[in-house]
Design an enzyme around this catalytic site. Sequence first.
Site, PDB file in Angstrom:
ATOM      1  N   ASP A   2       0.815  -1.210   0.000  1.00 56.11           N
ATOM      2  CA  ASP A   2       0.000   0.000   0.000  1.00 56.11           C
ATOM      3  C   ASP A   2       0.852   1.265   0.000  1.00 56.11           C
ATOM      4  O   ASP A   2       1.922   1.287   0.611  1.00 56.11           O
ATOM      5  CB  ASP A   2      -0.911  -0.028   1.241  1.00 56.11           C
ATOM      6  CG  ASP A   2      -2.108   0.883   1.087  1.00 56.11           C
ATOM      7  OD1 ASP A   2      -2.346   1.387  -0.032  1.00 56.11           O
ATOM      8  OD2 ASP A   2      -2.800   1.099   2.093  1.00 56.11           O
ATOM      9  N   GLY A   3       0.354   2.279  -0.681  1.00 54.95           N
ATOM     10  CA  GLY A   3       1.007   3.584  -0.647  1.00 54.95           C
ATOM     11  C   GLY A   3       1.518   4.089  -1.986  1.00 54.95           C
ATOM     12  O   GLY A   3       2.119   5.169  -2.046  1.00 54.95           O
ATOM     13  N   ASN A   4       1.244   3.345  -3.042  1.00 55.65           N
ATOM     14  CA  ASN A   4       1.722   3.765  -4.373  1.00 55.65           C
ATOM     15  C   ASN A   4       1.143   5.113  -4.791  1.00 55.65           C
ATOM     16  O   ASN A   4       1.845   5.957  -5.342  1.00 55.65           O
ATOM     17  CB  ASN A   4       1.316   2.740  -5.444  1.00 55.65           C
ATOM     18  CG  ASN A   4       1.988   1.401  -5.250  1.00 55.65           C
ATOM     19  OD1 ASN A   4       2.925   1.280  -4.474  1.00 55.65           O
ATOM     20  ND2 ASN A   4       1.496   0.386  -5.950  1.00 55.65           N
ATOM     21  N   GLY A   5      -0.154   5.277  -4.561  1.00 57.02           N
ATOM     22  CA  GLY A   5      -0.836   6.503  -4.977  1.00 57.02           C
ATOM     23  C   GLY A   5      -0.269   7.722  -4.263  1.00 57.02           C
ATOM     24  O   GLY A   5       0.034   8.750  -4.882  1.00 57.02           O
ATOM     25  N   ARG A  15      -1.166   8.575 -10.312  1.00 59.85           N
ATOM     26  CA  ARG A  15      -1.107   7.374  -9.483  1.00 59.85           C
ATOM     27  C   ARG A  15      -0.406   6.222 -10.198  1.00 59.85           C
ATOM     28  O   ARG A  15       0.298   5.434  -9.583  1.00 59.85           O
ATOM     29  CB  ARG A  15      -2.529   6.924  -9.084  1.00 59.85           C
ATOM     30  CG  ARG A  15      -3.261   7.939  -8.215  1.00 59.85           C
ATOM     31  CD  ARG A  15      -4.689   7.476  -7.940  1.00 59.85           C
ATOM     32  NE  ARG A  15      -4.712   6.184  -7.286  1.00 59.85           N
ATOM     33  CZ  ARG A  15      -4.538   5.999  -5.984  1.00 59.85           C
ATOM     34  NH1 ARG A  15      -4.351   7.031  -5.186  1.00 59.85           N
ATOM     35  NH2 ARG A  15      -4.574   4.800  -5.474  1.00 59.85           N
ATOM     36  N   HIS A  19       2.263   3.075  -9.114  1.00 54.61           N
ATOM     37  CA  HIS A  19       2.073   1.629  -9.308  1.00 54.61           C
ATOM     38  C   HIS A  19       3.254   1.030 -10.072  1.00 54.61           C
ATOM     39  O   HIS A  19       3.724  -0.064  -9.781  1.00 54.61           O
ATOM     40  CB  HIS A  19       0.770   1.353 -10.067  1.00 54.61           C
ATOM     41  CG  HIS A  19      -0.456   1.712  -9.280  1.00 54.61           C
ATOM     42  ND1 HIS A  19      -0.609   1.396  -7.964  1.00 54.61           N
ATOM     43  CD2 HIS A  19      -1.597   2.368  -9.633  1.00 54.61           C
ATOM     44  CE1 HIS A  19      -1.792   1.836  -7.526  1.00 54.61           C
ATOM     45  NE2 HIS A  19      -2.400   2.440  -8.529  1.00 54.61           N
ATOM     46  N   ASN A  50     -10.798  -3.862  -5.355  1.00 50.74           N
ATOM     47  CA  ASN A  50     -10.117  -2.814  -6.129  1.00 50.74           C
ATOM     48  C   ASN A  50     -10.813  -2.478  -7.447  1.00 50.74           C
ATOM     49  O   ASN A  50     -10.497  -1.461  -8.068  1.00 50.74           O
ATOM     50  CB  ASN A  50      -8.649  -3.178  -6.389  1.00 50.74           C
ATOM     51  CG  ASN A  50      -7.743  -2.982  -5.190  1.00 50.74           C
ATOM     52  OD1 ASN A  50      -6.746  -3.667  -5.025  1.00 50.74           O
ATOM     53  ND2 ASN A  50      -8.069  -2.022  -4.325  1.00 50.74           N
TER      54      ASN A  50
HETATM   55  C1  IPE Z   1      -1.263   0.226  -4.095  1.00 54.37           C
HETATM   56  O1  IPE Z   1      -1.359   1.379  -3.362  1.00 54.37           O
HETATM   57  C2  IPE Z   1      -2.348  -0.778  -3.861  1.00 54.37           C
HETATM   58  C3  IPE Z   1      -2.951  -1.350  -5.099  1.00 54.37           C
HETATM   59  C4  IPE Z   1      -4.213  -1.677  -5.146  1.00 54.37           C
HETATM   60  C5  IPE Z   1      -2.147  -1.618  -6.296  1.00 54.37           C
HETATM   61  P1  IPE Z   1      -2.575   2.399  -3.399  1.00 54.37           P
HETATM   62  O2  IPE Z   1      -3.026   2.615  -4.796  1.00 54.37           O
HETATM   63  O3  IPE Z   1      -3.637   1.925  -2.451  1.00 54.37           O
HETATM   64  O4  IPE Z   1      -1.887   3.709  -2.842  1.00 54.37           O
HETATM   65  P2  IPE Z   1      -2.504   4.825  -1.882  1.00 54.37           P
HETATM   66  O5  IPE Z   1      -3.119   4.125  -0.713  1.00 54.37           O
HETATM   67  O6  IPE Z   1      -3.502   5.590  -2.681  1.00 54.37           O
HETATM   68  O7  IPE Z   1      -1.311   5.639  -1.501  1.00 54.37           O
HETATM   69 MG    MG Z   2      -4.165   2.347  -0.545  1.00 50.68          MG
END
Ligand code: IPE
Ligand code: MG
Length: 228
Positions: A2-5, A15, A19, A50
Amino acid sequence: MDGNGRWARQRYMPRFFGHKQGVDTLVRTVNAFAERGVEFLTVYAFSSENWKRPTEEVSGLMSLVLVAVTKYLQKLANDGVRIRIVGDRDAVSDKLRAAWEQAETLTANNRRITLSVAFNYGGRWDMVQACRRAIAEGVPAEQVDEAYLSSRMALAYAPDPDLFIRTGGEMRVSNFLLWQAAYSEFFFTDRLWPDFGEADIDAALAAFAQRDRRFGGIRPNEVVPEGT
Ligand code: IPE
Ligand code: MG
């Protein structure tokens, strides 16, 4: 993972950029875990939930996975990584399904580390599909026990996880490994997934080493000998 975005947002980037970086982090991380003797690594790449994300993000993730397989499969195979995909494959494209099959076939005999990629996966989905299999197999109700259901779960080939790591600062399970994580140790870190690295792995393993795992029992030194 978690945390890519948020990682991308901090850089004023879309975003998708996060990823993409997240895939590179995964490829780096698999080796770092393997070097430390970890034999099974299971990552949450795309959850059953998702699909609720904007269409562009979902299709971006799907095409990213295809590109990632093309770009990294040979490297992972050479590194001794066995790849397995867990999740509902019915909903993904034929192309992606074929790429998963190719990744699994090419790496089937590798044993340095098993990388299970949970994709279109949910812990609840897994329990439901295991029950459906039991019914389809015509097993009498009294024979459906924990061992039987475990053997029908998507991760039946892997031991239950000792350590469960969540990056990105959230402290919830989000429908990952609900059945298998019954006695896992949890490690939460604020690190955003694209920044996750060897220092974080070492911190997680050090924390794990400090835990006192009793699996519902008591400490051995607290067991009072009988007759006292
Ligand atoms: C990656 O992080 C999780 C996936 C579903 C690929 P996020 O896309 O949830 O990143 P944040 O939480 O917005 O930072
Ligand atoms: Mg997330």
